[in-house]
Motif scaffolding. Structure first.
Motif, PDB file in Angstrom:
ATOM      1  N   UNK A 113     -65.286  68.097  76.448  1.00 34.13           N
ATOM      2  CA  UNK A 113     -64.342  66.980  76.457  1.00 34.13           C
ATOM      3  C   UNK A 113     -63.260  67.165  75.393  1.00 34.13           C
ATOM      4  N   UNK A 114     -63.669  67.572  74.183  1.00 34.36           N
ATOM      5  CA  UNK A 114     -62.713  67.741  73.086  1.00 34.36           C
ATOM      6  C   UNK A 114     -61.730  68.860  73.404  1.00 34.36           C
ATOM      7  N   UNK A 115     -62.255  69.991  73.899  1.00 36.64           N
ATOM      8  CA  UNK A 115     -61.385  71.130  74.210  1.00 36.64           C
ATOM      9  C   UNK A 115     -60.364  70.761  75.277  1.00 36.64           C
ATOM     10  N   UNK A 116     -60.812  70.080  76.336  1.00 36.70           N
ATOM     11  CA  UNK A 116     -59.884  69.690  77.403  1.00 36.70           C
ATOM     12  C   UNK A 116     -58.869  68.672  76.900  1.00 36.70           C
ATOM     13  N   UNK A 117     -59.300  67.750  76.033  1.00 34.80           N
ATOM     14  CA  UNK A 117     -58.371  66.756  75.486  1.00 34.80           C
ATOM     15  C   UNK A 117     -57.301  67.430  74.633  1.00 34.80           C
ATOM     16  N   UNK A 118     -57.704  68.401  73.811  1.00 34.16           N
ATOM     17  CA  UNK A 118     -56.732  69.124  72.997  1.00 34.16           C
ATOM     18  C   UNK A 118     -55.767  69.892  73.896  1.00 34.16           C
ATOM     19  N   UNK A 119     -56.296  70.487  74.983  1.00 32.12           N
ATOM     20  CA  UNK A 119     -55.428  71.192  75.917  1.00 32.12           C
ATOM     21  C   UNK A 119     -54.392  70.273  76.538  1.00 32.12           C
ATOM     22  N   UNK A 120     -54.776  69.058  76.889  1.00 37.86           N
ATOM     23  CA  UNK A 120     -53.824  68.093  77.453  1.00 37.86           C
ATOM     24  C   UNK A 120     -52.748  67.723  76.435  1.00 37.86           C
ATOM     25  N   UNK A 121     -53.145  67.559  75.180  1.00 36.56           N
ATOM     26  CA  UNK A 121     -52.164  67.246  74.134  1.00 36.56           C
ATOM     27  C   UNK A 121     -51.164  68.386  73.991  1.00 36.56           C
TER      28      UNK A 121
END
Length: 712
Positions: A609-617
């Motif tokens: 979840x964290x990795x995907x959220x950072x990717x979206x940012x």
């Protein structure tokens, strides 16, 4: 009062940032040399391990260790440990099938030898009775201790163990019961130890031809080092130095070939015994590392021509540069195809060599379930539903598996058969996905190394290597997903809509692709209105891309088409929403499986979840708003997913959310150096996970028998 004048902090001339480094590092500490040094040290340690380590070939469980290897339940127990007048430890067995479970896998064709040290009941005043020994439900012999003999005796049996799905050796000892005069227990015989001899299993590695494969390593490595040193410092003749370069390169290629042959011999042994599991995996990892390292050194680490200093890879690159410049797309397609073919063959080769067949790949779920659906295409009377494991599901359960992948299996099946059809379809679909992804990142300049990023997209994330080599719908879904996005960005909206229908027909999350594209269209219209300072609903509708809206309506219509199939086959248009198993829906609260506390992979899920959220940012900061909105829709879906396997459901959008925003980092020199050990680690992780999600052996055999009968 004396004051201390502060010294100015040095500033890096290239970045403009403050730095404490006022002198450059020595050349040997630069990034490339440090990585080569560490890799070489690891190769030396791996070679030493292969030379020194030897497998445990004989394992003995003494009396005080037997209880850890016995299944303690009901009449399969051993009685508590006892000591005779001579100080010898032993256990009395229960008379009816005392069970000894040895942690030794049995899916190989080599003989085992077991030795049982026992004493008969007659030594304690009991009768002389024979004990029947059974291994994996097959009788392998009997033994009868000598009458009245108080010394423990050895009884040996050589046999080829029958296959068990749990890969354990299960020995049972069936002895007629007797009851001592001074004891109320029902006894069998006195057991002191069990010895398992694995020498026959490991004998192929002890052959002279195999040993020479290992002992040639230091000689070839020494030739490489001496030739490299002599090439630089000893000879002035260019021809001699070039000859030394060719010699060193040939020796490195020889090491790679030797390790490849040794790996073949090792894998053919199979997964031979958990008592040797550490050795087996360490030997495999060391051999693979040495093969890859030697090949890498031969390609990029040694200069062939003393005048130009070119390596083998650079020479090949130089000679093919003109053709590659003229045909970049064809080259990319060929490289992607070959790379995926190598991944598939390596993945399957080890499984086949260890098990004697690709059955574990065929059995990996959801492959058998998709074959069932394709066989009858949701027919509620299909013969395969008579199998217990399949028949226990609810009527509508199969509607959780959308129809495009079964339709693809039905198309390929006449050519390759039912069992191979999922693997063939997924190889073609994953290859197509990687190629379309390459075109996406190349045509829209997402990275300077589009081919490299496309190859990464075939191995990451960690679960992806499994699911594009077994029966699953992820590859075909990802192909149509990326194809739809590619055509959308090319403004070929009808093709985007048609490809989107393929994604919707493949997996339930496909409809979230439509939500993402709609959010993208709304955002573009809002951004245009905002830039013109005329932000109102009429202006928003005026600037909305209606030319794209119509073709993209094919996606929700495609979902209705899926439900129409269910209405035809099940007689219920809403069958998907009536599935009783927990395989379909999203909830109202985020992280539902973690809130319930039933997800044992919660730490890995949180990191995902964290990795995907950072990717979206990062996508937002890079102003790649189309990918951001598509990725956001998919990300929100995984946040509310009721299914516990969030890691698998995150695979289809990983390339868009993570690989593209971090393309520069993943294409750097360090990432390229680390790619080889990462791929090796991913293979071992995938092989280890392959045994954790298999259809039952009885289920698979019954399914195979039914398919063969119907084919005939």
């Amino acid at each position: 009062m004396r004051t201390v004048q502060e010294q100015p902090v040095p500033v890096d001339s290239t970045t403009g940032e403050k730095t404490l480094l006022t002198r450059p590092f020595p050349a040997w500490l630069n990034e490339s040399n440090l990585l080569w040094t560490l890799a070489s040290l690891a190769a030396v340690l791996a070679g030493l391990y292969l030379l020194v380590a030897r497998p445990v070939q004989i394992k003995t469980w003494q009396a005080d260790q037997l209880t850890t290897a016995v299944e303690q339940k009901n009449d399969y127990q051993l009685y508590p440990l006892e000591t005779d007048p001579a100080g010898q430890l032993y256990h009395w067995t229960y008379p009816s099938k005392a069970l000894f479970v040895a942690p030794i896998t049995t899916h190989n064709n080599h003989q085992l030898k077991i030795t049982i040290r026992a004493r008969g009941a007659s030594a304690a005043g009991g009768p002389v009775k024979a004990t029947t020994v059974t291994a994996n439900e097959v009788v392998i012999g009997q033994f009868t201790p000598a009458a009245g003999k108080v010394e423990f005796q050895d009884f040996s049996f050589s046999f080829t163990p029958a296959y068990r799905d749990d890969n354990l050796l299960r020995l049972t000892f069936d002895t007629p019961a007797w009851k001592p005069k001074t004891d109320n227990r029902q006894l069998g015989f006195a057991l002191q130890s069990v010895t398992v001899d694995l020498q026959e299993i490991w004998s192929p590695l002890q052959k002279p031809s195999r040993i020479w494969l290992i002992w040639l390593l230091p000689g070839l490595a020494l030739v490489v080092v001496v030739a490299k040193v002599a090439q630089r410092r000893t000879f002035k003749s260019g021809q001699v130095r070039s000859l030394l370069g060719y010699l060193a390169t040939s020796c490195c290629l020889g090491i790679a070939v030797l390790m490849s042959f040794f790996l073949l011999a090792l894998f053919r042994l199979g997964y031979n015994g958990l008592i040797n599991q550490t050795f087996y995996w360490a030997y495999s990892i060391c051999s693979i590392y040495l093969a890859v390292f030697a090949l890498w050194v031969a390609l990029v680490g040694l200069s062939l021509n003393s005048q130009t200093g070119l390596t083998l890879w650079q020479m090949l690159d130089q000679r093919s540069r003109s053709w590659r410049a003229a045909h970049p797309v064809w080259l990319a397609a060929a490289v992607i195809f070959l790379f995926n073919l190598i991944l598939t063959l390596v993945f399957a080769a080890k499984v086949i060599m260890e098990n004697g067949s690709p059955a574990p790949i065929f059995r990996y779920l959801d492959g058998p379930e998709y074959i069932l659906i394709a066989h009858g295409f949701y027919d509620r009377q299909d013969a395969l539903l008579q199998i217990i494991d399949f028949g226990q599901h609810s009527t509508y359960y199969w509607g959780a598996h959308f129809p495009l992948f079964p339709l693809a299996l039905m198309t390929v099946q006449p050519l390759v058969g039912w069992l191979w059809s999922p693997l063939v379809v997924n190889f073609l679909a994953s290859t197509g996905f990687a190629f379309v992804f390459y075109r996406l990142v190349r045509d829209f300049n997402y990275t300077q190394h589009p081919l490299w990023l496309a190859l990464i997209a075939l191995v990451l994330p960690v679960r992806w290597l499994i699911y594009h080599n077994v029966g699953s719908s992820e590859p075909i879904f990802m192909l149509f997903e990326v194809l739809s996005i590619y055509f959308f960005k090319k403004e070929r909206y009808w093709l985007a809509g048609i490809a989107g229908v393929g994604a919707v027909f493949s997996r339930p999350p496909g409809i979230f692709l439509w939500f993402g594209l709609m959010l993208c269209l709304l955002f573009e219209a809002a951004l245009k209105s905002w830039n013109e300072s005329r932000f109102s609903l009429p202006d928003l509708l005026k600037r909305f891309n209606w030319r794209a809206f119509g073709p993209l309506l094919l996606l929700p219509l495609g979902l209705l088409g899926v439900f129409g199939v269910y209405g035809w086959r099940y007689g219920d248009f809403l069958a998907y929403f009536k599935i009783t198993e927990n395989v379909t829906h999203v909830g109202w609260l985020p992280f539902p499986t973690m809130l319930r506390g039933d997800d044992f992979n919660s730490p890995a899920v949180i990191y995902t979840y964290i990795l995907c959220a950072v990717g979206l940012v990062v996508l937002w900061r890079q102003r790649r708003f189309d990918l951001f909105w598509v990725g956001l829709a998919a990300y929100l879906y995984t946040l509310f997913l009721l299914h516990s396997d969030v890691l698998r459901y995150s695979i289809p959008f990983f390339a868009l959310i993570v690989l593209i925003p971090f393309a520069n980092l993943l294409s750097g020199k360090v990432a390229r150096y680390l790619s080889l050990p990462v791929i090796v680690a991913l293979f071992f992780y995938s092989w280890g996970q392959l045994v954790r999600n298999l259809a039952g052996l009885d289920t698979f055999d019954a399914m195979r028998d039914i398919l063969q009968i119907i084919i005939k």
